[in-house]
Design a protein around this motif. Structure first.
Motif, PDB file in Angstrom:
ATOM      1  N   THR A  16       2.555  16.516   0.817  1.00 16.30           N
ATOM      2  CA  THR A  16       2.990  15.142   1.149  1.00 16.30           C
ATOM      3  C   THR A  16       4.514  15.087   1.266  1.00 16.30           C
ATOM      4  OG1 THR A  16       2.964  14.542  -1.193  1.00 16.30           O
ATOM      5  CG2 THR A  16       0.994  13.984   0.105  1.00 16.30           C
ATOM      6  N   ASN A  17       5.216  15.918   0.497  1.00 13.44           N
ATOM      7  CA  ASN A  17       6.684  15.941   0.625  1.00 13.44           C
ATOM      8  C   ASN A  17       7.087  16.399   2.033  1.00 13.44           C
ATOM      9  OD1 ASN A  17       7.095  15.147  -2.047  1.00 13.44           O
ATOM     10  ND2 ASN A  17       8.754  16.620  -2.366  1.00 13.44           N
ATOM     11  N   GLU A  18       6.388  17.419   2.530  1.00 16.84           N
ATOM     12  CA  GLU A  18       6.715  17.928   3.870  1.00 16.84           C
ATOM     13  C   GLU A  18       6.392  16.883   4.936  1.00 16.84           C
ATOM     14  OE1 GLU A  18       8.512  20.547   4.635  1.00 16.84           O
ATOM     15  OE2 GLU A  18       8.658  20.988   2.511  1.00 16.84           O
ATOM     16  N   GLU A  19       5.270  16.179   4.752  1.00 16.64           N
ATOM     17  CA  GLU A  19       4.895  15.100   5.688  1.00 16.64           C
ATOM     18  C   GLU A  19       5.969  14.030   5.715  1.00 16.64           C
ATOM     19  OE1 GLU A  19       1.549  16.160   7.539  1.00 16.64           O
ATOM     20  OE2 GLU A  19       2.166  14.056   7.658  1.00 16.64           O
ATOM     21  N   ALA A  20       6.386  13.611   4.506  1.00 10.24           N
ATOM     22  CA  ALA A  20       7.392  12.539   4.411  1.00 10.24           C
ATOM     23  C   ALA A  20       8.724  13.015   4.990  1.00 10.24           C
ATOM     24  CB  ALA A  20       7.551  12.111   2.954  1.00 10.24           C
ATOM     25  N   LYS A  21       9.055  14.286   4.773  1.00 10.81           N
ATOM     26  CA  LYS A  21      10.326  14.812   5.319  1.00 10.81           C
ATOM     27  C   LYS A  21      10.295  14.805   6.849  1.00 10.81           C
ATOM     28  CE  LYS A  21      11.001  18.540   2.570  1.00 10.81           C
ATOM     29  NZ  LYS A  21      11.633  19.828   2.255  1.00 10.81           N
ATOM     30  N   ALA A  22       9.161  15.205   7.408  1.00 14.12           N
ATOM     31  CA  ALA A  22       9.049  15.238   8.875  1.00 14.12           C
ATOM     32  C   ALA A  22       9.240  13.826   9.428  1.00 14.12           C
ATOM     33  CB  ALA A  22       7.694  15.798   9.274  1.00 14.12           C
ATOM     34  N   ARG A  23       8.622  12.840   8.772  1.00 19.40           N
ATOM     35  CA  ARG A  23       8.742  11.462   9.265  1.00 19.40           C
ATOM     36  C   ARG A  23      10.136  10.905   9.019  1.00 19.40           C
ATOM     37  NH1 ARG A  23       3.111   8.716   9.375  1.00 19.40           N
ATOM     38  NH2 ARG A  23       1.741  10.533   9.334  1.00 19.40           N
ATOM     39  N   GLU A  30      12.924   3.552   4.871  1.00 18.72           N
ATOM     40  CA  GLU A  30      12.555   3.780   3.467  1.00 18.72           C
ATOM     41  C   GLU A  30      11.391   2.876   3.085  1.00 18.72           C
ATOM     42  OE1 GLU A  30      15.541   3.253   0.457  1.00 18.72           O
ATOM     43  OE2 GLU A  30      15.688   1.111   0.768  1.00 18.72           O
ATOM     44  N   GLY A  31      10.614   3.361   2.139  1.00 18.09           N
ATOM     45  CA  GLY A  31       9.438   2.618   1.715  1.00 18.09           C
ATOM     46  C   GLY A  31       8.150   3.277   2.204  1.00 18.09           C
ATOM     47  N   LEU A  32       8.273   4.257   3.084  1.00 19.47           N
ATOM     48  CA  LEU A  32       7.086   4.978   3.544  1.00 19.47           C
ATOM     49  C   LEU A  32       6.501   5.766   2.367  1.00 19.47           C
ATOM     50  CD1 LEU A  32       5.319   6.133   5.937  1.00 19.47           C
ATOM     51  CD2 LEU A  32       6.959   8.027   5.969  1.00 19.47           C
ATOM     52  N   VAL A  33       5.197   5.645   2.200  1.00 20.21           N
ATOM     53  CA  VAL A  33       4.522   6.394   1.124  1.00 20.21           C
ATOM     54  C   VAL A  33       3.401   7.216   1.754  1.00 20.21           C
ATOM     55  CG1 VAL A  33       3.238   6.221  -1.048  1.00 20.21           C
ATOM     56  CG2 VAL A  33       4.916   4.459  -0.466  1.00 20.21           C
ATOM     57  N   ILE A  34       3.445   8.502   1.544  1.00 18.23           N
ATOM     58  CA  ILE A  34       2.359   9.371   2.018  1.00 18.23           C
ATOM     59  C   ILE A  34       1.482   9.692   0.805  1.00 18.23           C
ATOM     60  CG2 ILE A  34       1.752  11.563   3.112  1.00 18.23           C
ATOM     61  CD1 ILE A  34       3.467   9.968   4.992  1.00 18.23           C
ATOM     62  N   VAL A  35       0.199   9.379   0.923  1.00 18.34           N
ATOM     63  CA  VAL A  35      -0.743   9.700  -0.151  1.00 18.34           C
ATOM     64  C   VAL A  35      -1.823  10.604   0.439  1.00 18.34           C
ATOM     65  CG1 VAL A  35      -2.302   8.764  -1.909  1.00 18.34           C
ATOM     66  CG2 VAL A  35      -0.407   7.375  -1.092  1.00 18.34           C
ATOM     67  N   ALA A  36      -2.082  11.701  -0.240  1.00 17.50           N
ATOM     68  CA  ALA A  36      -3.104  12.627   0.281  1.00 17.50           C
ATOM     69  C   ALA A  36      -4.213  12.840  -0.743  1.00 17.50           C
ATOM     70  CB  ALA A  36      -2.453  13.966   0.632  1.00 17.50           C
ATOM     71  N   GLY A  56      -6.831  14.453  -7.769  1.00 16.30           N
ATOM     72  CA  GLY A  56      -5.475  14.230  -8.296  1.00 16.30           C
ATOM     73  C   GLY A  56      -4.767  13.177  -7.461  1.00 16.30           C
ATOM     74  N   LEU A  57      -3.656  12.684  -7.974  1.00 13.98           N
ATOM     75  CA  LEU A  57      -2.842  11.738  -7.196  1.00 13.98           C
ATOM     76  C   LEU A  57      -1.629  12.499  -6.663  1.00 13.98           C
ATOM     77  CD1 LEU A  57      -2.374   8.815  -6.266  1.00 13.98           C
ATOM     78  CD2 LEU A  57      -1.204   8.377  -8.424  1.00 13.98           C
ATOM     79  N   TYR A  58      -1.507  12.525  -5.341  1.00 16.35           N
ATOM     80  CA  TYR A  58      -0.407  13.235  -4.691  1.00 16.35           C
ATOM     81  C   TYR A  58       0.271  12.267  -3.739  1.00 16.35           C
ATOM     82  CZ  TYR A  58      -3.820  16.622  -6.230  1.00 16.35           C
ATOM     83  OH  TYR A  58      -4.739  17.299  -6.991  1.00 16.35           O
ATOM     84  N   LEU A  59       1.514  11.938  -4.040  1.00 21.00           N
ATOM     85  CA  LEU A  59       2.190  10.981  -3.168  1.00 21.00           C
ATOM     86  C   LEU A  59       3.659  11.328  -3.026  1.00 21.00           C
ATOM     87  CD1 LEU A  59       3.828   8.107  -4.674  1.00 21.00           C
ATOM     88  CD2 LEU A  59       1.868   8.735  -6.042  1.00 21.00           C
ATOM     89  N   SER A  60       4.213  10.884  -1.899  1.00 22.62           N
ATOM     90  CA  SER A  60       5.648  11.066  -1.651  1.00 22.62           C
ATOM     91  C   SER A  60       6.207   9.768  -1.097  1.00 22.62           C
ATOM     92  CB  SER A  60       5.889  12.196  -0.654  1.00 22.62           C
ATOM     93  OG  SER A  60       5.423  13.415  -1.184  1.00 22.62           O
ATOM     94  N   LEU A  61       7.331   9.362  -1.669  1.00 20.58           N
ATOM     95  CA  LEU A  61       7.984   8.112  -1.275  1.00 20.58           C
ATOM     96  C   LEU A  61       9.298   8.460  -0.582  1.00 20.58           C
ATOM     97  CD1 LEU A  61       8.457   4.989  -1.510  1.00 20.58           C
ATOM     98  CD2 LEU A  61       9.251   5.402  -3.849  1.00 20.58           C
ATOM     99  N   LEU A  62       9.489   7.880   0.590  1.00 22.72           N
ATOM    100  CA  LEU A  62      10.728   8.114   1.349  1.00 22.72           C
ATOM    101  C   LEU A  62      11.742   7.030   0.999  1.00 22.72           C
ATOM    102  CD1 LEU A  62      12.131   9.615   3.808  1.00 22.72           C
ATOM    103  CD2 LEU A  62      11.164   7.825   5.218  1.00 22.72           C
TER     104      LEU A  62
END
Ligand code: BTN
Length: 252
Positions: A16-23, A30-36, A56-62
């Motif tokens: 999710t960190n890589e997804e958020a970084k790409a976006r 800011e405020g984008l949250v990727i949850v997988a 599990g809970l996996y999330l990344s906040l931009l």
């Protein structure tokens, strides 16, 4: 001011960190949250993998704060507090934080935080704050005896949606304060599993043993080394820390 979250839910992603970084690189606000649901290449600190099975809970906040790269240590260290608060709110458990980025239950790893900054023209462009929590799944790891999940402790499943909402709410408050230069030092100290204890830090090969004295506002950990001098640990990307004694021993 609260940030507006835009939650993007995904099935399995690499990270999710890589997804958020790409976006973020493509200009996402800011405020984008990727949850997988799961990650095939979940990342931890120091290039470690983060076991990420479904449950599990996996999330990344931009985020796009006006910070310098140096200030990311503060974000990494103190963001453990709002995440711990969210878990406590939803489960009634007492969560400990282990410098620099671990969430623990009774000395076992429950979750972790990976803050990554992306720079542009020598300035911090955005930050991705990634959180992994072992909620309803046991992490598949060779160090499984040192990890724990909420389900294993509570003997029931935990509502992931409720936990996600609570994490985002607490992070929001944390971020508002952080932008004003404020962090919850008291909340951190109360939950710290290392302060007052004997620790061994490995600073990219150099080993320091001593007593963990305090966590500074910038996120650095001050250790009184056995040789006498105070040592400030702050080079998060190269530093590992372990406790050298049991709680009983440290109280003596
Ligand atoms: C650590 O303990 O070293 C940090 C672990 C952080 C894991 C989370 S899971 C969601 C986000 N995506 C990743 O690839 N890593 C973080």
């Amino acid at each position: 001011m609260t940030i507006v979250h835009r939650i993007v839910r995904q099935g399995e992603v690499a990270s999710t960190n890589e997804e958020a970084k790409a976006r973020g690189k493509a200009g996402a606000a800011e405020g984008l949250v990727i949850v997988a649901e799961s990650q095939s290449a979940g990342k931890g600190r120091l290039g470690r993998t983060w076991s990420s099975p479904p449950g599990g809970l996996y999330l990344s906040l931009l985020l796009r704060p006006q910070l310098t790269t140096k200030e990311l240590l503060r974000m990494t260290v103190y963001s453990c507090v709002p995440v711990a608060q969210a878990i406590e709110e939803v489960t009634d458990l007492q969560v400990q934080v282990k410098w620099p980025n671990d969430l623990e239950l009774n000395g076992k790893k429950l979750g972790g935080i990976l803050v990554e900054g992306v720079s542009k023209l020598n300035r911090l462009d955005f930050v991705v704050l990634g959180i992994g929590i072992n909620v309803n799944a046991e992490p598949a790891t060779d160090k499984v005896e040192r990890a724990v999940s909420l389900r294993a402790v509570l003997c029931r499943e935990v509502d992931q949606e409720q936990l996600l909402a609570s994490v985002l709410q607490h992070l929001d408050r944390f971020y508002s304060r952080l932008k004003k230069g404020e962090v919850d030092e008291v909340g951190y100290k109360r939950r710290s599993s290392v302060l007052g204890r004997k620790v061994e830090a490995n600073l990219g090969g150099k080993v320091v043993r001593g007593k963990a004295l305090r966590v500074l506002k910038d996120g650095g950990l001050v250790v009184r080394s056995d040789e006498g001098p105070l040592v400030k640990l702050s080079w998060v990307s190269e530093t590992t820390l372990r406790l050298l004694e049991t709680e009983e021993a440290s109280l003596q």
